[in-house]
Design a protein around this motif. Structure first.
Motif, PDB file in Angstrom:
ATOM      1  N   SER A 123      10.248   0.901   3.897  1.00 23.67           N
ATOM      2  CA  SER A 123       9.481   1.641   2.901  1.00 23.67           C
ATOM      3  C   SER A 123      10.362   1.956   1.698  1.00 23.67           C
ATOM      4  CB  SER A 123       8.930   2.939   3.501  1.00 23.67           C
ATOM      5  OG  SER A 123       9.990   3.807   3.877  1.00 23.67           O
ATOM      6  N   MET A 124       9.703   2.350   0.610  1.00 26.47           N
ATOM      7  CA  MET A 124      10.402   2.700  -0.619  1.00 26.47           C
ATOM      8  C   MET A 124       9.665   3.861  -1.276  1.00 26.47           C
ATOM      9  SD  MET A 124      11.019   0.268  -3.982  1.00 26.47           S
ATOM     10  CE  MET A 124       9.259   0.118  -4.313  1.00 26.47           C
ATOM     11  N   GLU A 125      10.388   4.918  -1.606  1.00 34.17           N
ATOM     12  CA  GLU A 125       9.759   6.053  -2.286  1.00 34.17           C
ATOM     13  C   GLU A 125       9.435   5.654  -3.721  1.00 34.17           C
ATOM     14  OE1 GLU A 125      10.504  10.721  -2.116  1.00 34.17           O
ATOM     15  OE2 GLU A 125      11.935   9.721  -3.468  1.00 34.17           O
ATOM     16  N   VAL A 126       8.173   5.836  -4.116  1.00 37.72           N
ATOM     17  CA  VAL A 126       7.765   5.487  -5.479  1.00 37.72           C
ATOM     18  C   VAL A 126       7.640   6.724  -6.358  1.00 37.72           C
ATOM     19  CG1 VAL A 126       6.708   3.257  -4.987  1.00 37.72           C
ATOM     20  CG2 VAL A 126       5.383   5.331  -4.598  1.00 37.72           C
ATOM     21  N   VAL A 127       7.222   7.829  -5.801  1.00 35.37           N
ATOM     22  CA  VAL A 127       7.274   9.146  -6.422  1.00 35.37           C
ATOM     23  C   VAL A 127       7.516  10.138  -5.292  1.00 35.37           C
ATOM     24  CG1 VAL A 127       5.799   8.701  -8.431  1.00 35.37           C
ATOM     25  CG2 VAL A 127       4.752   9.401  -6.270  1.00 35.37           C
ATOM     26  N   PRO A 128       7.990  11.340  -5.602  1.00 37.50           N
ATOM     27  CA  PRO A 128       8.217  12.309  -4.530  1.00 37.50           C
ATOM     28  C   PRO A 128       6.946  12.542  -3.703  1.00 37.50           C
ATOM     29  CG  PRO A 128       9.233  13.065  -6.559  1.00 37.50           C
ATOM     30  CD  PRO A 128       8.438  11.845  -6.918  1.00 37.50           C
ATOM     31  N   GLY A 129       7.049  12.320  -2.392  1.00 34.77           N
ATOM     32  CA  GLY A 129       5.913  12.550  -1.505  1.00 34.77           C
ATOM     33  C   GLY A 129       5.096  11.315  -1.187  1.00 34.77           C
ATOM     34  N   ILE A 130       5.374  10.194  -1.855  1.00 35.81           N
ATOM     35  CA  ILE A 130       4.620   8.957  -1.620  1.00 35.81           C
ATOM     36  C   ILE A 130       5.590   7.794  -1.431  1.00 35.81           C
ATOM     37  CG2 ILE A 130       2.972   7.301  -2.577  1.00 35.81           C
ATOM     38  CD1 ILE A 130       1.614   9.544  -4.049  1.00 35.81           C
ATOM     39  N   HIS A 131       5.394   7.034  -0.354  1.00 40.10           N
ATOM     40  CA  HIS A 131       6.184   5.838  -0.086  1.00 40.10           C
ATOM     41  C   HIS A 131       5.307   4.594  -0.145  1.00 40.10           C
ATOM     42  CE1 HIS A 131       9.666   8.202   1.096  1.00 40.10           C
ATOM     43  NE2 HIS A 131      10.325   7.086   1.385  1.00 40.10           N
ATOM     44  N   MET A 132       5.911   3.494  -0.534  1.00 41.13           N
ATOM     45  CA  MET A 132       5.247   2.197  -0.521  1.00 41.13           C
ATOM     46  C   MET A 132       5.717   1.412   0.694  1.00 41.13           C
ATOM     47  SD  MET A 132       5.302  -0.797  -3.449  1.00 41.13           S
ATOM     48  CE  MET A 132       4.310   0.189  -4.583  1.00 41.13           C
ATOM     49  N   ARG A 183       0.860  -1.185   0.000  1.00 44.02           N
ATOM     50  CA  ARG A 183       0.000   0.000   0.000  1.00 44.02           C
ATOM     51  C   ARG A 183       0.886   1.222   0.000  1.00 44.02           C
ATOM     52  NH1 ARG A 183      -1.472   1.998   5.598  1.00 44.02           N
ATOM     53  NH2 ARG A 183      -0.530   0.572   7.099  1.00 44.02           N
ATOM     54  N   VAL A 184       0.307   2.373  -0.293  1.00 42.92           N
ATOM     55  CA  VAL A 184       1.089   3.604  -0.379  1.00 42.92           C
ATOM     56  C   VAL A 184       0.585   4.606   0.656  1.00 42.92           C
ATOM     57  CG1 VAL A 184       1.903   3.397  -2.743  1.00 42.92           C
ATOM     58  CG2 VAL A 184      -0.384   4.296  -2.331  1.00 42.92           C
ATOM     59  N   ILE A 185       1.525   5.405   1.171  1.00 46.22           N
ATOM     60  CA  ILE A 185       1.211   6.377   2.210  1.00 46.22           C
ATOM     61  C   ILE A 185       1.901   7.705   1.909  1.00 46.22           C
ATOM     62  CG2 ILE A 185       0.860   4.618   3.985  1.00 46.22           C
ATOM     63  CD1 ILE A 185       3.638   5.245   5.059  1.00 46.22           C
ATOM     64  N   ASN A 186       1.415   8.755   2.549  1.00 46.53           N
ATOM     65  CA  ASN A 186       2.000  10.081   2.416  1.00 46.53           C
ATOM     66  C   ASN A 186       3.328  10.131   3.180  1.00 46.53           C
ATOM     67  OD1 ASN A 186       2.392  12.951   3.624  1.00 46.53           O
ATOM     68  ND2 ASN A 186       0.993  13.278   1.929  1.00 46.53           N
ATOM     69  N   SER A 187       4.388  10.546   2.498  1.00 48.40           N
ATOM     70  CA  SER A 187       5.718  10.535   3.110  1.00 48.40           C
ATOM     71  C   SER A 187       5.860  11.547   4.232  1.00 48.40           C
ATOM     72  CB  SER A 187       6.781  10.811   2.037  1.00 48.40           C
ATOM     73  OG  SER A 187       6.658   9.914   0.963  1.00 48.40           O
ATOM     74  N   GLU A 188       5.414  12.772   4.003  1.00 48.83           N
ATOM     75  CA  GLU A 188       5.610  13.837   4.984  1.00 48.83           C
ATOM     76  C   GLU A 188       4.825  13.592   6.265  1.00 48.83           C
ATOM     77  OE1 GLU A 188       5.155  18.709   5.354  1.00 48.83           O
ATOM     78  OE2 GLU A 188       4.808  17.692   3.434  1.00 48.83           O
ATOM     79  N   ARG A 189       3.598  13.120   6.142  1.00 47.70           N
ATOM     80  CA  ARG A 189       2.752  12.904   7.311  1.00 47.70           C
ATOM     81  C   ARG A 189       3.189  11.701   8.148  1.00 47.70           C
ATOM     82  NH1 ARG A 189      -3.372  14.297   6.410  1.00 47.70           N
ATOM     83  NH2 ARG A 189      -3.238  16.114   5.065  1.00 47.70           N
ATOM     84  N   ASN A 190       4.020  10.834   7.564  1.00 48.02           N
ATOM     85  CA  ASN A 190       4.306   9.554   8.210  1.00 48.02           C
ATOM     86  C   ASN A 190       5.791   9.321   8.469  1.00 48.02           C
ATOM     87  OD1 ASN A 190       1.561   8.061   8.270  1.00 48.02           O
ATOM     88  ND2 ASN A 190       1.679   8.842   6.179  1.00 48.02           N
TER      89      ASN A 190
END
Length: 320
Positions: A132-141, A116-123
């Motif tokens: 975790s792994m960044e999939v696009v700037p601002g979103i991690h898997m 699943r994907v989550i917001n990077s800054e909030r988490n």
């Protein structure tokens, strides 16, 4: 939600409920159960409190999240009424058979890995203990293990660093395994949002289908839960570019879906950005917000970037 004047904070509420519950279990229900409050680390919920239960001669320690009950308290419900409500929920949690996760071997856990994907800054705090792994700037898997109890109720538990090590994975191989499982068990679905508000059937299987530049499309999974991860399944971004006839906008409307718009529709990027931010503040539950950023997929480069990054990149290329 801001604390109302004269009301307890979330931490104070958890402590008061815990004290009342322990008294209720002992004096009213005559149960040998102990309750304690605990702050949990949950995606998009940095200040999350729960009641953790311990029953004599039981290894299971269920936790009941207090968010909704705290909101009821802020809206005027009493501590006494909420104590009874929580006690009933606690009894159900304690008497349910243990979930499948409690008895699975690590070989079986691997088959149940999901992404699943989550917001990077909030988490940021949440991801300290979660691979975790960044999939696009601002979103991690991240990865979950999806399990169910004997009643067939499905739920997910996060994969922590320690659980990953117990399963003898490194982050890269675990993500690859979880992606394969998710693609198989929760296949991607692309639907056109029609003028009457209905959605079309899955379009990804239509080999010669081409998107209408003036239409809006929804990308999710077959069961929709945490379906925004489908954007990062192998081959999905490239397939969408084929159907869009080139570049497209990818708008993370929630953790459950992306909105896809062919770039040939000549949408105003600033307007798209403002609409997304407004929806995240007013319509999307806080725990389901994925990102405030609109992304662009470039078919020629096979890359997805934020609109700002993409504009800067294009301007740089033009000047070179």
């Amino acid at each position: 939600m801001k604390k109302n004047k004269g009301k307890l904070s979330k931490k104070e509420f958890a402590k008061e409920i815990t004290k009342n519950l322990n008294q209720y279990f002992k004096e009213v229900l005559d149960m040998k159960v102990t309750a304690r409050e605990q702050k949990l680390s949950r995606a998009n919920q940095p200040d999350c409190w729960a009641i953790v239960l311990t029953k004599e001669n039981s290894n299971a320690s269920p936790a009941l999240i207090l968010s909704k009950l705290y909101n009821r308290y802020l809206e005027g419900d009493t501590i006494d009424n909420l104590t009874v409500s929580i006690a009933m929920g606690c009894m159900q949690a304690l008497t349910c058979p243990p979930p499948e996760f409690m008895t699975l071997r690590k070989e079986s856990l691997r088959e149940k890995l999901r992404v699943r994907v989550i917001n990077s800054e909030r988490n940021q705090e949440y991801m300290m203990d979660v691979p975790s792994m960044e999939v696009v700037p601002g979103i991690h898997m991240i990865c979950d293990v999806q399990v169910q109890n004997v009643q067939g109720e499905k739920w997910r538990t996060k994969v922590t660093q320690s659980l990953m090590q117990d399963m003898e994975y490194n982050p890269a191989t675990m993500m690859e395994e979880a992606l394969r499982n998710s693609l198989k068990e929760h296949p991607p679905v692309l639907m056109e949002l029609r003028e009457d508000g209905d959605l079309s059937a899955n379009l990804l299987g239509k080999e010669d289908y081409r998107m209408d530049p003036d239409s809006m499309y929804i990308l999710s999974t077959k069961d929709t839960l945490m379906g925004a991860a489908a954007m990062f399944y192998p081959g999905v971004q490239q397939r969408l570019a084929e159907m869009a006839g080139g570049n497209y906008y990818a708008i993370p409307s929630s953790v459950h879906e992306f909105i896809v718009l062919p770039e040939k529709g000549f949408y105003d990027e600033e307007e798209l950005q403002a609409t997304l931010q407004s929806a995240n503040r007013e319509l999307v539950p806080p725990e389901e917000v994925l990102s405030d950023t609109v992304y662009v997929y470039d078919e020629e480069l096979s890359v997805m970037l934020s609109c700002r990054e993409y504009t800067e990149f294009v301007d740089t290329e033009c000047m070179a």
